[in-house]
Design a protein around this motif. Sequence first.
Motif, short mmCIF file in Angstrom:
data_model
loop_
_atom_site.label_atom_id
_atom_site.label_comp_id
_atom_site.label_asym_id
_atom_site.label_seq_id
_atom_site.Cartn_x
_atom_site.Cartn_y
_atom_site.Cartn_z
N LEU A 66 0.74 -1.32 0.26
CA LEU A 66 -0.25 -0.25 -0.12
C LEU A 66 1.05 1.19 -0.69
CD1 LEU A 66 -2.82 1.06 0.36
CD2 LEU A 66 -2.39 1.24 3.00
N VAL A 67 2.09 1.01 0.49
CA VAL A 67 2.90 2.22 1.09
C VAL A 67 3.43 2.41 -0.38
CG1 VAL A 67 4.74 3.45 2.18
CG2 VAL A 67 2.82 2.53 3.48
N HIS A 68 4.34 2.01 -0.95
CA HIS A 68 4.43 1.61 -2.39
C HIS A 68 3.91 2.40 -3.42
CE1 HIS A 68 5.68 0.21 -6.26
NE2 HIS A 68 6.94 0.83 -5.73
N ALA A 69 2.57 1.62 -3.48
CA ALA A 69 1.82 2.60 -3.98
C ALA A 69 1.30 3.59 -4.35
CB ALA A 69 0.18 1.30 -3.93
N LEU A 70 0.99 4.17 -2.93
CA LEU A 70 0.98 5.49 -2.32
C LEU A 70 2.24 6.23 -2.99
CD1 LEU A 70 -1.33 5.12 0.59
CD2 LEU A 70 -2.04 5.90 -0.99
N LYS A 71 3.23 6.28 -2.18
CA LYS A 71 4.77 7.10 -2.69
C LYS A 71 4.50 7.01 -4.40
CE LYS A 71 8.91 6.86 -1.62
NZ LYS A 71 10.73 5.81 -0.80
N THR A 72 4.56 5.81 -5.43
CA THR A 72 4.26 6.51 -6.73
C THR A 72 3.43 7.18 -7.42
OG1 THR A 72 3.43 4.04 -6.66
CG2 THR A 72 6.20 4.21 -7.04
N GLY A 73 2.16 6.70 -6.45
CA GLY A 73 0.66 7.51 -7.34
C GLY A 73 0.07 6.40 -8.37
N LYS A 74 0.49 5.19 -8.42
CA LYS A 74 -0.13 4.54 -9.45
C LYS A 74 -0.98 3.74 -9.02
CE LYS A 74 4.02 4.63 -12.71
NZ LYS A 74 4.66 4.26 -13.69
N PRO A 75 -2.33 3.29 -10.05
CA PRO A 75 -2.67 1.89 -9.70
C PRO A 75 -2.47 0.87 -9.28
CG PRO A 75 -3.56 2.72 -11.80
CD PRO A 75 -2.31 3.39 -11.11
N MET A 76 -3.01 -0.31 -8.02
CA MET A 76 -2.57 -1.60 -7.93
C MET A 76 -3.22 -2.46 -8.21
SD MET A 76 1.72 -1.06 -6.85
CE MET A 76 2.92 0.82 -7.45
N ALA A 77 -2.83 -3.40 -7.96
CA ALA A 77 -3.40 -4.54 -7.77
C ALA A 77 -2.70 -5.81 -7.53
CB ALA A 77 -5.11 -5.26 -8.44
N VAL A 78 -2.96 -6.46 -5.95
CA VAL A 78 -2.01 -7.26 -5.13
C VAL A 78 -3.60 -8.64 -4.65
CG1 VAL A 78 -0.55 -7.90 -4.11
CG2 VAL A 78 -0.53 -5.54 -4.19
N PRO A 79 -2.44 -9.59 -4.79
CA PRO A 79 -3.66 -10.96 -4.59
C PRO A 79 -4.06 -11.32 -3.30
CG PRO A 79 -1.78 -11.61 -5.62
CD PRO A 79 -1.92 -10.16 -6.05
N LEU A 80 -5.23 -11.85 -2.72
CA LEU A 80 -4.84 -11.56 -0.99
C LEU A 80 -5.00 -12.82 -1.12
CD1 LEU A 80 -5.60 -10.88 2.05
CD2 LEU A 80 -7.71 -11.32 1.71
N VAL A 81 -4.49 -13.35 -0.15
CA VAL A 81 -4.22 -15.53 -1.12
C VAL A 81 -5.04 -16.11 0.61
CG1 VAL A 81 -2.66 -15.94 -2.97
CG2 VAL A 81 -1.55 -15.53 -0.54
N ASN A 82 -4.41 -15.12 1.81
CA ASN A 82 -5.05 -16.04 3.06
C ASN A 82 -6.53 -15.77 3.27
OD1 ASN A 82 -5.00 -16.78 5.62
ND2 ASN A 82 -2.86 -15.45 6.54
N GLU A 83 -6.84 -16.41 3.14
CA GLU A 83 -8.82 -16.29 3.28
C GLU A 83 -8.97 -15.92 5.00
OE1 GLU A 83 -12.69 -18.64 2.19
OE2 GLU A 83 -10.74 -19.09 1.75
#
Length: 461
Positions: A66-83
Motif C-alpha cells: 500500500l505504501v509503495h502504491a501511495l509513494k508512486t501514485g500508481k494504481p495497483m492490485a495485489v492478490p490476497l491469498v490468506n482467507e
Amino acid sequence: MVRELLEKARGLSIYTAYNTNVDAIVYLNGETVQGLIDEFGADAVRKRMEDYPREINEPLDFVARLVHALKTGKPMAVPLVNEELHTWFDSHFRYDVERMGGQAGIIANLLSNLDFREVIVYTPHLAKRQAEMFVRKPNLFYPVVEGGKLVLKHPWEAYREGDPVKVNRIFEFRAGTAFKLGDERIVVPFSGRFIVSARFESIRIYTEPGLRPFLPEIGERVDGAILSGYQGINLRYSDGKDANYYLRKAKEDIMLLKREKDLKVHLEFASIQSRELRKKVIYNLFPLADSVGMDEAEIAYVLSALGYDELADRIFTYNRIEDTVLGGKILLDEMNLDVLQIHTIYYIMYITHADNPLSEEELRRSLELATTLAASRASLGDITSPDQVEVGLRVPYNERGEYVKLRFEEAKRKLRTKEYKLVIIPTRLVQNPVSTVGLGDTISTGAFTSYLAMLKEKGEL
C-alpha cells in the motif's frame, strides 16, 4: 460527435463474462495510513517494501505494498491469498461503500445504464448478495438453461443459494495525501486506488458445463463479447486442476462464441502478478481475440512475458510514448490482433494495421467517446443514464495534452509506422474524482462498442 456515436453504439447487443465481485471501498486519508505504519513500525514496513511481496499472506505485506502504491501514485492490485485475513481487514477498516466490482459486472451495469439494446452477463458464481448489485434494467440478462433451452433472466431472478461471494477491498487515495515513513515525508503524487483482490480456490473462472453448448447461440445473438477476469485463475488447485485446464476451457468458450459467425471478441487484460500465468494467458487467449485493452503498466508486463525485457523496463522506468508505440506494434503483430487499445492517465491510444476498415479519424472518434465516458464516471462515481455523457464533455483535456500530441508525432517520425494506423488522444482528466474504480473498464467498453458500431455501419460486422 460523441453523442451521435454513443447513440449508434446503443443499438448493439453485448455479451460480457466472467468476473464479478463485491467491491468494499475505503477512502484513505493520511491519518489512517500513518496509523498502519505506526502499528508495524517504519523500519519493518520499509524492509518489506524492499522485499516487494507479490501476494498478501499477512498484514505487513498489505501495508508495504500500500505504501509503495501511495509513494508512486500508481494504481495497483495485489492478490490476497490468506482467507483468514478477512477478520484483520474488517477490524481495521470501515467500508465507505459496497458496490458492484469485477470487470464483467462493472461493464454489464455500465452498458445497461447506457441503454444498450441487450446486455447478457455471465459469471459462474451468482449469490444473492452479488445478484442484487446488478442494476434493475429490462435490457440486462443472465443466461440459464431450463428444459434443455437457453433462457435469459434478470440476474436478480437467477441467483443461486450457496454460491460463494468474492469480496475485493479497494483503497482509494487522493493526490496530496501526506504521511511519514520514519524520517521520510511522503506526499501522494496522483489519485488512484490500491486493490486487495481475493484469490481463493472457491472462486473460479469458467462456464458451467450445462451452459457451454449454448455459447454458439449466445454468440449468434450478440454483436460483440467483452471477456475478462483471467487474472483470477490460479496456477494450481488442490483438486488437481490447474491453469492449463481453465485456459483450455476459456479457449473453447471463445471458439464456441465464434462458431456461428465471426463474432468480435475483446479481452480486457488486468495485471497478473505471476509471470508464468501471465505468459499462459497471453499465448493461449490473445491469438483468439480481435481486440485487447490494457494500461501502460500491463503492456510492459505483457512485453516482459514475451521476452522483450529491455523494452518493458524502459516503459516501466521512463513511460515514453515511443516505447509504448513500439511495444504496441510488437504485440499487435505477434498476437495477430485487429486492434490494441492502451489507456494511461494522460492519453488513450489505438494501434491497428493499415488495412483496418476504420479511418484514423473514426478511430479518434471512438477514443473521444471512451475518455468522455470515463470522465463522466470519475465525476459522478457511476453512470446511470446516457444523458450523463454531457458531464464528461464538460471536463477539459489534461494539461499535458499538447505535450502528448507532440511526443506522439515524434514517435511516429522515429518509428516505422506506414503499415499501421496509430491514433492518440489526451484524456479528459477529472482533478478530484469521486472514484477511480472502473475507469479503465469504462474506457475499454466505450472504445470497443463504438468501434463495433462504426464497423457495423460500414457493413464490416
